[in-house]
Design an enzyme around this catalytic site. Structure first.
Site, PDB file in Angstrom:
ATOM      1  N   TYR A  89       0.849  -1.197   0.000  1.00  0.00           N
ATOM      2  CA  TYR A  89       0.000   0.000   0.000  1.00  0.00           C
ATOM      3  C   TYR A  89       0.881   1.242   0.000  1.00  0.00           C
ATOM      4  O   TYR A  89       1.922   1.280   0.681  1.00  0.00           O
ATOM      5  CB  TYR A  89      -0.885   0.041   1.241  1.00  0.00           C
ATOM      6  CG  TYR A  89      -2.047  -0.917   1.225  1.00  0.00           C
ATOM      7  CD1 TYR A  89      -3.222  -0.588   0.565  1.00  0.00           C
ATOM      8  CD2 TYR A  89      -1.959  -2.147   1.868  1.00  0.00           C
ATOM      9  CE1 TYR A  89      -4.294  -1.468   0.544  1.00  0.00           C
ATOM     10  CE2 TYR A  89      -3.029  -3.034   1.852  1.00  0.00           C
ATOM     11  CZ  TYR A  89      -4.187  -2.686   1.191  1.00  0.00           C
ATOM     12  OH  TYR A  89      -5.244  -3.559   1.168  1.00  0.00           O
ATOM     13  N   TYR A 128      -0.364  -9.937   0.267  1.00  0.00           N
ATOM     14  CA  TYR A 128       0.676  -9.390   1.162  1.00  0.00           C
ATOM     15  C   TYR A 128       0.652 -10.108   2.503  1.00  0.00           C
ATOM     16  O   TYR A 128      -0.379 -10.629   2.928  1.00  0.00           O
ATOM     17  CB  TYR A 128       0.510  -7.881   1.337  1.00  0.00           C
ATOM     18  CG  TYR A 128      -0.815  -7.403   1.884  1.00  0.00           C
ATOM     19  CD1 TYR A 128      -1.102  -7.446   3.248  1.00  0.00           C
ATOM     20  CD2 TYR A 128      -1.768  -6.879   1.027  1.00  0.00           C
ATOM     21  CE1 TYR A 128      -2.312  -6.980   3.742  1.00  0.00           C
ATOM     22  CE2 TYR A 128      -2.984  -6.417   1.512  1.00  0.00           C
ATOM     23  CZ  TYR A 128      -3.244  -6.467   2.866  1.00  0.00           C
ATOM     24  OH  TYR A 128      -4.455  -6.005   3.342  1.00  0.00           O
ATOM     25  N   ARG A 136      -2.618 -12.254   3.182  1.00  0.00           N
ATOM     26  CA  ARG A 136      -3.947 -11.883   2.728  1.00  0.00           C
ATOM     27  C   ARG A 136      -4.075 -12.166   1.241  1.00  0.00           C
ATOM     28  O   ARG A 136      -3.168 -11.860   0.462  1.00  0.00           O
ATOM     29  CB  ARG A 136      -4.211 -10.391   2.985  1.00  0.00           C
ATOM     30  CG  ARG A 136      -4.247 -10.054   4.467  1.00  0.00           C
ATOM     31  CD  ARG A 136      -5.564  -9.454   4.900  1.00  0.00           C
ATOM     32  NE  ARG A 136      -6.709 -10.206   4.470  1.00  0.00           N
ATOM     33  CZ  ARG A 136      -7.836  -9.659   3.997  1.00  0.00           C
ATOM     34  NH1 ARG A 136      -7.931  -8.353   3.900  1.00  0.00           N
ATOM     35  NH2 ARG A 136      -8.866 -10.398   3.635  1.00  0.00           N
ATOM     36  N   HIS A 139      -7.171  -8.479  -2.859  1.00  0.00           N
ATOM     37  CA  HIS A 139      -8.487  -7.907  -2.568  1.00  0.00           C
ATOM     38  C   HIS A 139      -8.487  -6.418  -2.845  1.00  0.00           C
ATOM     39  O   HIS A 139      -7.430  -5.784  -2.901  1.00  0.00           O
ATOM     40  CB  HIS A 139      -8.897  -8.166  -1.107  1.00  0.00           C
ATOM     41  CG  HIS A 139      -7.951  -7.560  -0.118  1.00  0.00           C
ATOM     42  ND1 HIS A 139      -6.777  -8.174   0.247  1.00  0.00           N
ATOM     43  CD2 HIS A 139      -7.988  -6.390   0.562  1.00  0.00           C
ATOM     44  CE1 HIS A 139      -6.137  -7.411   1.120  1.00  0.00           C
ATOM     45  NE2 HIS A 139      -6.856  -6.313   1.330  1.00  0.00           N
ATOM     46  N   HIS A 141     -10.503  -2.940  -1.412  1.00  0.00           N
ATOM     47  CA  HIS A 141     -11.414  -2.370  -0.420  1.00  0.00           C
ATOM     48  C   HIS A 141     -12.405  -1.449  -1.126  1.00  0.00           C
ATOM     49  O   HIS A 141     -12.018  -0.652  -1.990  1.00  0.00           O
ATOM     50  CB  HIS A 141     -10.640  -1.565   0.628  1.00  0.00           C
ATOM     51  CG  HIS A 141      -9.675  -2.400   1.418  1.00  0.00           C
ATOM     52  ND1 HIS A 141     -10.000  -2.976   2.622  1.00  0.00           N
ATOM     53  CD2 HIS A 141      -8.390  -2.763   1.172  1.00  0.00           C
ATOM     54  CE1 HIS A 141      -8.959  -3.646   3.094  1.00  0.00           C
ATOM     55  NE2 HIS A 141      -7.968  -3.534   2.221  1.00  0.00           N
TER      56      HIS A 141
HETATM   57 FE   FE2 Z   1      -6.145  -4.666   2.416  1.00  0.00          FE
END
Ligand code: FE2
Length: 212
Positions: A89, A128, A136, A139, A141
């Site tokens: 991110y 990640y 995870r 995905h 959000h």
């Molecule tokens: Fe996330």
């Protein structure tokens, strides 16, 4: 087997609620209201936010925002945020050592049209790590703003066939298998396009954070 995610306790409140010294209904009525002028013409294209091209597989993500009777929700502000293709991110709190992409911020927004449709162009996010044992799955959000701040709904869209889904503690925090399945987009066999509808309420409602 689902791997317990050590971050889950950190996402829960640790203190009792505090009663705010204001009228919550007044806060709803005076909350921000978005209109077409607040959303730029290319805000839906996450691959065109910088001068260079971001790394990763180009995909489109589209669908409809619907109410419990299948009626379109028009003019809805839809916001997304995601990791880059390497699973990082663009946020100072992300400690994943994967590289940042200077040409990818990972945020976008659009308003639904008269048929409740939204559409984003982006890159497929990478998986990640969340701790020493768990990753995870890929995905995106999603935030649906409603008409006032107090109506905002937040959820996550997943990708079909992701082998990490079966071991993801956050995905499996949704106990109902049917509700879990509704969080997985459908892939268009003709190309790198994903389709995902969001139902705001009713028996087939899309799971949102805070739903039990
Ligand atoms: Fe996330």
């Amino acid at each position: 087997m689902t791997v317990p995610y050590s971050g889950i306790p950190g996402r829960q409140p640790h203190h009792p609620p505090v009663l705010l010294p204001c009228d919550p209904e007044a806060a709803e009525l005076t909350g921000p209201v978005f209109g077409p002028a607040a959303v730029g013409p290319s805000d839906h294209d996450l691959t065109r936010r910088h001068t260079g091209e971001p790394l990763g597989e180009r995909i489109t993500v589209s669908g409809r925002i619907l109410d419990r009777r299948g009626r379109p929700v028009r003019g809805q502000l839809v916001e997304i945020w995601q990791a880059n293709a390497a699973g990082r991110y663009a946020h100072p709190a992300d400690r994943n050592p994967a590289p940042l992409d200077p040409n990818f911020t990972g945020t976008g927004r659009c308003l639904t049209d008269d048929e409740g449709r939204y559409r984003f162009t982006t890159v497929r996010p990478g998986a990640y790590p969340v701790d020493a044992t768990a990753w995870r799955p890929a995905h995106i959000h999603f935030s649906l703003f409603g008409t006032t701040f107090a109506q905002r709904l937040v959820t996550q869209m997943y990708f079909p066939g992701d082998p990490l889904l079966d071991r993801d503690g956050i995905h499996h925090a949704v106990r109902d298998p049917a509700a879990r399945a509704r969080l997985i987009a459908a892939r268009d066999p003709a190309g790198p396009a994903y389709h995902w509808d969001v139902v705001l309420d009713g028996p087939c409602a899309t799971w949102t954070e805070g739903t039990r």
